[in-house]
Motif scaffolding. Structure first.
Motif, PDB file in Angstrom:
ATOM      1  N   LEU A  86       0.824  -1.206   0.000  1.00  0.00           N
ATOM      2  CA  LEU A  86       0.000   0.000   0.000  1.00  0.00           C
ATOM      3  C   LEU A  86       0.859   1.257   0.000  1.00  0.00           C
ATOM      4  O   LEU A  86       0.442   2.289   0.503  1.00  0.00           O
ATOM      5  N   CYS A  87       2.055   1.148  -0.524  1.00  0.00           N
ATOM      6  CA  CYS A  87       2.955   2.310  -0.507  1.00  0.00           C
ATOM      7  C   CYS A  87       2.368   3.478  -1.279  1.00  0.00           C
ATOM      8  O   CYS A  87       2.496   4.630  -0.888  1.00  0.00           O
ATOM      9  N   ARG A  88       1.730   3.189  -2.362  1.00  0.00           N
ATOM     10  CA  ARG A  88       1.215   4.275  -3.191  1.00  0.00           C
ATOM     11  C   ARG A  88       0.097   5.035  -2.489  1.00  0.00           C
ATOM     12  O   ARG A  88      -0.170   6.181  -2.808  1.00  0.00           O
ATOM     13  N   ASP A  89      -0.576   4.393  -1.542  1.00  0.00           N
ATOM     14  CA  ASP A  89      -1.650   5.073  -0.824  1.00  0.00           C
ATOM     15  C   ASP A  89      -1.135   6.020   0.241  1.00  0.00           C
ATOM     16  O   ASP A  89      -1.900   6.759   0.842  1.00  0.00           O
ATOM     17  N   ASN A  90       0.140   5.976   0.525  1.00  0.00           N
ATOM     18  CA  ASN A  90       0.690   6.786   1.607  1.00  0.00           C
ATOM     19  C   ASN A  90       1.362   8.049   1.092  1.00  0.00           C
ATOM     20  O   ASN A  90       1.959   8.787   1.861  1.00  0.00           O
ATOM     21  N   ASN A  91       1.315   8.303  -0.210  1.00  0.00           N
ATOM     22  CA  ASN A  91       1.980   9.462  -0.795  1.00  0.00           C
ATOM     23  C   ASN A  91       0.950  10.371  -1.417  1.00  0.00           C
ATOM     24  O   ASN A  91       0.027   9.908  -2.093  1.00  0.00           O
ATOM     25  N   PHE A  92       1.111  11.662  -1.207  1.00  0.00           N
ATOM     26  CA  PHE A  92       0.191  12.652  -1.728  1.00  0.00           C
ATOM     27  C   PHE A  92       1.003  13.713  -2.455  1.00  0.00           C
ATOM     28  O   PHE A  92       2.084  14.085  -2.014  1.00  0.00           O
ATOM     29  N   ALA A  93       0.495  14.200  -3.559  1.00  0.00           N
ATOM     30  CA  ALA A  93       1.085  15.343  -4.266  1.00  0.00           C
ATOM     31  C   ALA A  93      -0.019  16.373  -4.441  1.00  0.00           C
ATOM     32  O   ALA A  93      -1.023  16.112  -5.093  1.00  0.00           O
ATOM     33  N   VAL A  94       0.121  17.521  -3.815  1.00  0.00           N
ATOM     34  CA  VAL A  94      -0.931  18.536  -3.828  1.00  0.00           C
ATOM     35  C   VAL A  94      -0.507  19.698  -4.703  1.00  0.00           C
ATOM     36  O   VAL A  94       0.673  19.970  -4.883  1.00  0.00           O
ATOM     37  N   LEU A  95      -1.486  20.384  -5.283  1.00  0.00           N
ATOM     38  CA  LEU A  95      -1.236  21.528  -6.142  1.00  0.00           C
ATOM     39  C   LEU A  95      -1.364  22.844  -5.403  1.00  0.00           C
ATOM     40  O   LEU A  95      -1.050  23.887  -5.962  1.00  0.00           O
ATOM     41  N   LEU A  96      -1.877  22.835  -4.181  1.00  0.00           N
ATOM     42  CA  LEU A  96      -2.013  24.048  -3.380  1.00  0.00           C
ATOM     43  C   LEU A  96      -1.502  23.752  -1.972  1.00  0.00           C
ATOM     44  O   LEU A  96      -1.514  22.611  -1.521  1.00  0.00           O
ATOM     45  N   PRO A  97      -1.005  24.763  -1.261  1.00  0.00           N
ATOM     46  CA  PRO A  97      -0.582  24.545   0.131  1.00  0.00           C
ATOM     47  C   PRO A  97      -1.751  23.997   0.952  1.00  0.00           C
ATOM     48  O   PRO A  97      -2.825  24.588   0.999  1.00  0.00           O
ATOM     49  N   SER A  98      -1.550  22.855   1.586  1.00  0.00           N
ATOM     50  CA  SER A  98      -2.621  22.169   2.300  1.00  0.00           C
ATOM     51  C   SER A  98      -2.105  21.676   3.644  1.00  0.00           C
ATOM     52  O   SER A  98      -0.906  21.699   3.929  1.00  0.00           O
ATOM     53  N   MET A  99      -3.045  21.207   4.464  1.00  0.00           N
ATOM     54  CA  MET A  99      -2.741  20.638   5.769  1.00  0.00           C
ATOM     55  C   MET A  99      -3.115  19.156   5.763  1.00  0.00           C
ATOM     56  O   MET A  99      -3.984  18.723   5.012  1.00  0.00           O
ATOM     57  N   PHE A 100      -2.400  18.368   6.609  1.00  0.00           N
ATOM     58  CA  PHE A 100      -2.786  16.978   6.763  1.00  0.00           C
ATOM     59  C   PHE A 100      -3.166  16.727   8.223  1.00  0.00           C
ATOM     60  O   PHE A 100      -2.708  17.409   9.146  1.00  0.00           O
ATOM     61  N   ARG A 101      -4.020  15.708   8.426  1.00  0.00           N
ATOM     62  CA  ARG A 101      -4.486  15.335   9.760  1.00  0.00           C
ATOM     63  C   ARG A 101      -4.554  13.813   9.818  1.00  0.00           C
ATOM     64  O   ARG A 101      -5.048  13.174   8.887  1.00  0.00           O
ATOM     65  N   VAL A 102      -4.043  13.236  10.911  1.00  0.00           N
ATOM     66  CA  VAL A 102      -3.995  11.785  11.082  1.00  0.00           C
ATOM     67  C   VAL A 102      -5.062  11.377  12.096  1.00  0.00           C
ATOM     68  O   VAL A 102      -5.107  11.900  13.220  1.00  0.00           O
TER      69      VAL A 102
END
Length: 725
Positions: free
Chosen positions: A545-561
């Motif tokens: 599931l490595c591909r599910d753990n990577n994100f590429a965003v086009l705008l400055p964003s926040m993440f939450r776990v």
């Protein structure tokens, strides 16, 4: 029946009126004559005693300003104390000539058609630098003109007097100006034009070319387009070229002697009296093989690199088309992926979450903060752009030929003034479209903001030219005329254009603008998000599931776990910022855990949401496995190899790069072979062609056109490969 008769009479009267108009036009066409564009009408010459109204015998020699490629300050002809004539008969310069700094004056050189002259005296200048400080200043100015290689610009029959000298390859280059002299430096090396003759010798000596031999070529009119003059047997001749040969001759005691091989010179420490005599010679020769219409060709043909570089043009066009195609391909692929993603949405909740370019479509046409300045700059820029296009159009038609001196600058200035209406109209339309209300301020700024800045810079530079007594200094009367054009023509036209622009309907935007503007998040100093590992335990994503753990965003964003079992442990650093276009590995750190067997089946959800707005734009569910610190310490090498294998499989699957936990990048990047190939292709494109014969490049490094085309193709392929990566 009456109606039909009335229609027939109307048709008959219409035909008769049309025939009458055509007949009148045909009659008027017999009285029309052809005309020449101003400034380039041919002049016919005949021998003295045979002059008529359309044929003259005297050939005036005009002198213009002196300029140099080593200095930006031009000077008038009289600044260097040459032989001068009465300037009351000077031609009147147009606006373009004055702005370009041209100062055309009559010269004391008298030439009559087909009368050869040999060693004619013009004048004698006497200098006594020891007794007269003015003479010392004149010699200093003359020395400066020689060192800076100032060029004379003479005009005969509206043609530049050229100086032809040999160049590399047994060719001759004809320059439209000729130097006033040359010098030999203190080491004995000859500089400038002194290299053309062996008689210019002497360390620290300055030589003045005080003798010119003018060679004039003409077509006698028997084999060219010049017709015979009515009621006369005289056929007017037309001049084709005027070339000079330069010499420095020491005419002793003011007596001209052109056979003297001794050159006239002076030095820096010269304190004795000097006598400098100017002289000239004239010779005519017939050349019926050339026409008056092509008399400029010999100047253009002699210029180095004057041929059209078709390879450079084709190469530039191919590169532009290739790069444009690649950009279009990238855009199409991006849009295709976005559209495919929208079509594959599974739930209504996902459909409401916008991502990609859809995030900013509601803010594209939002009015800017400085809409006034934007509208003024766009209006003034459109005025300049239209002026440039129209000027180039007239130049291509031949109205602004080199023979029409000052025509280019005059046309550009007049067009810029008259196009004030376009600036006012476009500025008003844009300002109204963005919701501006201060229309009076907009009109005034359009009329005065950019012109005032340009005029202020021009006036300051003109003050410098006035202080240096340069011919480029615009007279005060011309400045008043420019101000009158600005306030009397350009400003009213700007008001008229703005009036019609504000009366037009407001431009409607193709996309609706959101009422609440999108917030711009604060930028962080680092490019990547780093989360430190806990000493108690380490979480790593499942390799499948490595591909599910990577994100590429086009705008400055926040993440939450988030977690499905938050009661089992306490998470820390569960939120963070993801910068634009950054791939981020999100690692989870916690301070307190329950027994490890309770954590193996835990799931985590990572949400991506807008910065400053609690709106989820992406989410992923991830399964993780945990190990104790002791177990991890016993199997460090195994864990490291597993992590590296996981990262490598992720690279092979998705083509993206990971970032190590210590911040160092381990992506494959650009291959060194690709870089070397691109450098080689660029080097091949920079090398000269075989026909160019560059001095500083060996012969074996001259590359044919075929190799350059191959290098261009390979460089395009390399660029495409880099962009794909």
């Amino acid at each position: 029946m009456c109606c039909n008769c009335l229609r027939g009479r109307q048709m008959m009267s219409g035909r008769l009126s049309s025939l009458l108009v055509i007949t009148i036009l045909l009659q008027l066409s017999s009285t029309l004559y052809a005309f020449y564009l101003p400034g380039i009408a041919p002049v016919s010459y005949c021998e003295k005693g045979k002059e008529i109204e359309s044929c003259r015998s005297d050939i005036p020699v005009m002198v213009n300003r002196l300029d140099s490629s080593e200095s930006v300050i031009p000077y008038e002809y009289s600044t260097f104390d040459f032989c001068s004539s009465n300037e009351t008969n000077s031609p009147v310069e147009n606006l373009g000539q004055v702005l370009f700094g041209e100062r055309i004056r009559p010269s004391p050189y008298h030439i009559v058609f087909r009368q050869n002259k040999t060693c004619q005296k013009v004048c004698t200048k006497v200098y006594n630098p020891q007794k007269n400080p003015k003479d010392s200043a004149k010699l200093s100015m003359l020395k400066r003109g020689i060192v800076k290689n100032y060029q004379n610009h003479w005009i005969i029959d509206n043609m530049p007097v050229t100086w032809c000298y040999p160049v590399e390859g047994n060719k001759k280059y004809c320059s439209t100006g000729f130097p006033i002299g040359c010098y030999v430096d203190n080491d004995g090396a000859r500089r400038k034009a002194c290299v053309l003759s062996q008689k210019y010798r002497g360390k620290g000596a300055y030589f003045v070319f005080n003798h010119v031999h003018i060679r004039i070529a003409y077509n006698d009119g028997h084999n060219q387009e010049a017709p015979k003059v009515k009621d006369s047997k005289v056929i007017g001749a037309r001049l084709l070229s005027a070339k000079v040969e330069l010499q420095s001759i020491n005419h002793k005691k003011g007596k001209v002697n052109c056979k003297n091989e001794e050159a006239w010179s002076f030095t820096d420490d010269n304190k004795k009296s000097l006598s400098l005599t100017y002289s000239y010679s004239v010779s005519f020769h017939v050349d019926n093989d050339k026409m008056w219409a092509s008399r400029w060709d010999y100047i253009l043909d002699s210029m180095p690199h004057s041929n059209i570089q078709w390879f450079s043009i084709i190469n530039s066009v191919v590169i532009v088309l290739f790069l444009s195609g690649m950009v279009a391909m990238v855009l199409l692929r991006t849009l295709h992926k976005d559209i495919a993603r929208y079509n594959q949405l599974d739930s209504l909740e996902d459909a409401q979450e916008e991502f990609g370019w859809k995030l900013v479509h509601g803010d594209v046409f939002r009015p800017p903060k400085r809409g006034m300045l934007l509208s003024v700059l766009v209006g003034s820029g459109s005025q300049t752009f239209i002026m440039t296009v129209v000027t180039l159009f007239f130049a291509c038609l031949g109205f602004l030929s080199p023979a029409n001196r000052g025509g280019l600058m005059t046309c550009a200035t007049v067009l810029y003034v008259c196009l004030g209406c376009c600036a006012g109209y476009i500025s008003a339309r844009i300002y109204k479209a963005i919701g501006g209300e201060k229309w009076k301020t907009n009109v005034l700024m359009t009329a005065f903001f950019i012109p005032a800045i340009c005029f202020a810079i021009f006036f300051l530079l003109n003050l410098v030219m006035w202080a240096r007594r340069s011919s480029a200094a615009v007279p005060f009367g011309t400045l008043i005329a420019l101000i009158a054009l600005w306030f009397g023509v350009s400003t009213p036209l700007t008001f008229v254009g703005a009036f019609f622009g504000f009366r037009k309907k407001t431009i409607e935007n193709p996309v609706r603008t959101n009422q609440i503007p999108r917030q711009i998040p604060e930028q962080v100093a680092s490019n990547l998000l780093h989360v430190w590992l806990s000493l108690l335990s380490i979480f790593y994503p499942d390799s499948n599931l490595c591909r599910d753990n990577n994100f590429a965003v086009l705008l400055p964003s926040m993440f939450r776990v988030l977690s499905n079992c938050p009661s089992n442990y306490v998470l820390s650093d569960s939120e963070g910022l993801i910068k634009v276009k950054c791939g981020v590995d999100i690692l989870i750190r916690f301070d307190d855990t329950q027994p490890w067997q309770n954590l193996h089946n835990n799931k985590f959800r990572i949400q991506i949401y807008e910065h400053g707005v609690d709106k989820v734009i992406g989410k992923r569910d991830i399964k993780v496995a945990a190990e104790s610190a002791a177990a991890a310490g016993n199997r460090n090498s195994i864990n490291d190899s597993n992590n590296q294998d996981s990262i490598q499989r992720h690279r092979d699957t998705t083509g993206s790069n990971f970032t190590n936990y210590d911040g160092s990048s381990q992506g494959h990047g650009v291959n060194a072979i690709i870089v070397m190939l691109a450098a080689i292709c660029i080097g091949i494109l920079l090398l000269p062609l075989p026909e160019e014969k560059a001095k500083n490049v060996p012969g074996f490094l001259h590359v044919p056109v075929t190799y350059k085309l191959i290098a261009s193709f390979l460089l395009g392929m390399v660029t495409l490969a880099v962009l794909r990566n």
